[in-house]
Design a protein around this motif. Structure first.
Motif, mmCIF file in Angstrom:
data_model
loop_
_atom_site.group_PDB
_atom_site.id
_atom_site.type_symbol
_atom_site.label_atom_id
_atom_site.label_comp_id
_atom_site.label_asym_id
_atom_site.label_seq_id
_atom_site.Cartn_x
_atom_site.Cartn_y
_atom_site.Cartn_z
ATOM 1 N N ALA A 21 0.843 -1.191 0.000
ATOM 2 C CA ALA A 21 0.000 0.000 0.000
ATOM 3 C C ALA A 21 0.880 1.243 0.000
ATOM 4 O O ALA A 21 0.609 2.219 -0.707
ATOM 5 C CB ALA A 21 -0.923 -0.008 1.210
ATOM 6 N N LEU A 22 1.959 1.183 0.768
ATOM 7 C CA LEU A 22 2.883 2.318 0.817
ATOM 8 C C LEU A 22 3.554 2.516 -0.536
ATOM 9 O O LEU A 22 3.649 3.646 -1.035
ATOM 10 C CB LEU A 22 3.933 2.085 1.905
ATOM 11 N N PHE A 23 3.986 1.430 -1.138
ATOM 12 C CA PHE A 23 4.629 1.523 -2.442
ATOM 13 C C PHE A 23 3.654 2.044 -3.492
ATOM 14 O O PHE A 23 4.031 2.772 -4.403
ATOM 15 C CB PHE A 23 5.167 0.157 -2.877
ATOM 16 N N ASP A 24 2.418 1.654 -3.349
ATOM 17 C CA ASP A 24 1.417 2.142 -4.294
ATOM 18 C C ASP A 24 1.235 3.644 -4.147
ATOM 19 O O ASP A 24 1.165 4.375 -5.132
ATOM 20 C CB ASP A 24 0.094 1.424 -4.064
ATOM 21 N N LEU A 25 1.204 4.084 -2.900
ATOM 22 C CA LEU A 25 1.035 5.510 -2.625
ATOM 23 C C LEU A 25 2.237 6.304 -3.113
ATOM 24 O O LEU A 25 2.094 7.332 -3.795
ATOM 25 C CB LEU A 25 0.845 5.712 -1.123
ATOM 26 N N LEU A 26 3.422 5.820 -2.787
ATOM 27 C CA LEU A 26 4.651 6.541 -3.140
ATOM 28 C C LEU A 26 5.029 6.348 -4.593
ATOM 29 O O LEU A 26 5.807 7.134 -5.142
ATOM 30 C CB LEU A 26 5.805 6.072 -2.242
ATOM 31 N N GLY A 27 4.488 5.292 -5.198
ATOM 32 C CA GLY A 27 4.835 4.994 -6.580
ATOM 33 C C GLY A 27 3.966 5.737 -7.566
ATOM 34 O O GLY A 27 3.605 5.211 -8.608
ATOM 35 N N ARG A 28 3.614 6.931 -7.223
ATOM 36 C CA ARG A 28 2.851 7.770 -8.143
ATOM 37 C C ARG A 28 3.642 9.036 -8.386
ATOM 38 O O ARG A 28 4.392 9.494 -7.518
ATOM 39 C CB ARG A 28 1.477 8.107 -7.552
ATOM 40 N N ASN A 29 3.424 9.579 -9.548
ATOM 41 C CA ASN A 29 4.193 10.721 -9.972
ATOM 42 C C ASN A 29 4.144 11.851 -8.932
ATOM 43 O O ASN A 29 3.083 12.308 -8.551
ATOM 44 C CB ASN A 29 3.650 11.220 -11.314
ATOM 45 N N TRP A 30 5.294 12.262 -8.478
ATOM 46 C CA TRP A 30 5.480 13.397 -7.581
ATOM 47 C C TRP A 30 5.169 13.134 -6.117
ATOM 48 O O TRP A 30 5.357 14.030 -5.278
ATOM 49 C CB TRP A 30 4.689 14.619 -8.052
ATOM 50 N N ALA A 31 4.714 11.946 -5.778
ATOM 51 C CA ALA A 31 4.412 11.675 -4.373
ATOM 52 C C ALA A 31 5.670 11.822 -3.515
ATOM 53 O O ALA A 31 5.672 12.541 -2.507
ATOM 54 C CB ALA A 31 3.817 10.279 -4.222
ATOM 55 N N LEU A 32 6.740 11.163 -3.918
ATOM 56 C CA LEU A 32 7.985 11.265 -3.165
ATOM 57 C C LEU A 32 8.547 12.675 -3.218
ATOM 58 O O LEU A 32 9.048 13.193 -2.213
ATOM 59 C CB LEU A 32 9.009 10.267 -3.728
ATOM 60 N N GLY A 33 8.431 13.294 -4.376
ATOM 61 C CA GLY A 33 8.934 14.650 -4.525
ATOM 62 C C GLY A 33 8.223 15.630 -3.623
ATOM 63 O O GLY A 33 8.851 16.542 -3.065
ATOM 64 N N ILE A 34 6.941 15.467 -3.452
ATOM 65 C CA ILE A 34 6.170 16.364 -2.593
ATOM 66 C C ILE A 34 6.628 16.234 -1.148
ATOM 67 O O ILE A 34 6.855 17.230 -0.453
ATOM 68 C CB ILE A 34 4.659 16.066 -2.722
ATOM 69 N N ILE A 35 6.802 15.008 -0.689
ATOM 70 C CA ILE A 35 7.278 14.797 0.676
ATOM 71 C C ILE A 35 8.667 15.408 0.834
ATOM 72 O O ILE A 35 8.960 16.068 1.830
ATOM 73 C CB ILE A 35 7.304 13.291 0.996
ATOM 74 N N TRP A 36 9.489 15.186 -0.171
ATOM 75 C CA TRP A 36 10.849 15.719 -0.136
ATOM 76 C C TRP A 36 10.849 17.239 -0.016
ATOM 77 O O TRP A 36 11.564 17.823 0.793
ATOM 78 C CB TRP A 36 11.589 15.300 -1.402
ATOM 79 N N GLN A 37 10.029 17.891 -0.802
ATOM 80 C CA GLN A 37 9.983 19.350 -0.786
ATOM 81 C C GLN A 37 9.390 19.882 0.504
ATOM 82 O O GLN A 37 9.846 20.889 1.043
ATOM 83 C CB GLN A 37 9.179 19.877 -1.974
ATOM 84 N N LEU A 38 8.371 19.187 0.999
ATOM 85 C CA LEU A 38 7.723 19.664 2.225
ATOM 86 C C LEU A 38 8.608 19.496 3.447
ATOM 87 O O LEU A 38 8.370 20.103 4.487
ATOM 88 C CB LEU A 38 6.388 18.934 2.446
ATOM 89 N N SER A 39 9.641 18.696 3.316
ATOM 90 C CA SER A 39 10.554 18.538 4.454
ATOM 91 C C SER A 39 11.275 19.849 4.745
ATOM 92 O O SER A 39 11.819 20.047 5.828
ATOM 93 C CB SER A 39 11.568 17.441 4.173
ATOM 94 N N ALA A 40 11.262 20.746 3.762
ATOM 95 C CA ALA A 40 11.909 22.047 3.952
ATOM 96 C C ALA A 40 11.043 22.982 4.791
ATOM 97 O O ALA A 40 11.481 24.064 5.177
ATOM 98 C CB ALA A 40 12.203 22.680 2.598
#
Lengths: 112, 112
Positions: A21-40
């Motif tokens: 389920a996590l991989f499905d959530l993160l395996g979508r375009n920009w999901a990881l990028g959004i988390i990465w950017q919001l870490s700022a």
DNA sequence: TAATACGCTACGAATTAAATAGCAAGAGGT
DNA sequence: ACCTCTTGCTATTTAATTCGTAGCGTATTA
């Protein structure tokens, strides 16, 4: 809309295993990028969009809803930001930043 | 076909930053799942397909090519397997397994 | 009142993925 | 030689997702 949630079948996962389920959530375009950017830190919709290299608002909005439903991001005073769980997840994927640079270097010079 | 590679623009990334290239590569359907399954050891195309809940061969084949071009997986005697870099990456994402179970539990009982 | 920034929504086009069928090559047995 | 099975993969059609762009309604500021 169908959200990726553990404990129930999701896109590409009939078992509902949390990791899938996590991989499905993160395996979508920009999901990881959004988390990465919001870490700022917290930022507005448009600031986030700009940081994500101008991703279309429809995709951004969809990802925001998915990540919010999954308890990873939320919307506060200063804009969108990571929740406590989101920060935890970021702590786990943070090492990817350094590793990706190694990876890039080795792809350029495979005989390293 | 357009592969995600650091150092050059890729889908959704005009900057070519390694981390964004990595996210682009991993942010595709089944990319993370394939790495996860291959961590169990080498396996044939069909075995891998079965482990990935019957993902369609066209998608599996596309992901295999992408991950191979990115130096994360390769094909040996016993079938497809992680490269050294692939193993390194898996070591980084491995903690997600345990975390995802926490996450699942907290989504079911948000007041934990 | 105008200008601006904001968080979105709508919609058609383009891209990606799914579902299913099936092929060519190799191994093994009879 | 012949049949059967597995393997890696391609082809084709259909469905789902994403993109790109335009723009709306609200709030704030000048």
């Amino acid at each position: 809309m169908r959200y990726a949630r553990p404990g129930q079948p999701v896109r590409g996962s009939k078992t509902g295993k949390p990791i899938m389920a996590l991989f499905d959530l993160l395996g979508r375009n920009w999901a990881l990028g959004i988390i990465w950017q919001l870490s700022a830190g917290a930022m507005t919709f448009r600031a986030l969009q700009e940081r994500c290299e101008g991703v279309s608002p429809s995709v951004l909005n969809t990802r925001i809803k998915e990540l919010t439903a999954s308890g990873l991001i939320t919307r506060g005073e200063a804009g969108y930001c990571l929740t406590e769980m989101g920060e935890e997840l970021f702590a786990l994927i943070r090492p990817l930043g350094a590793w990706s640079m190694d990876w890039a270097a080795r792809l350029d010079a495979p005989d390293a």
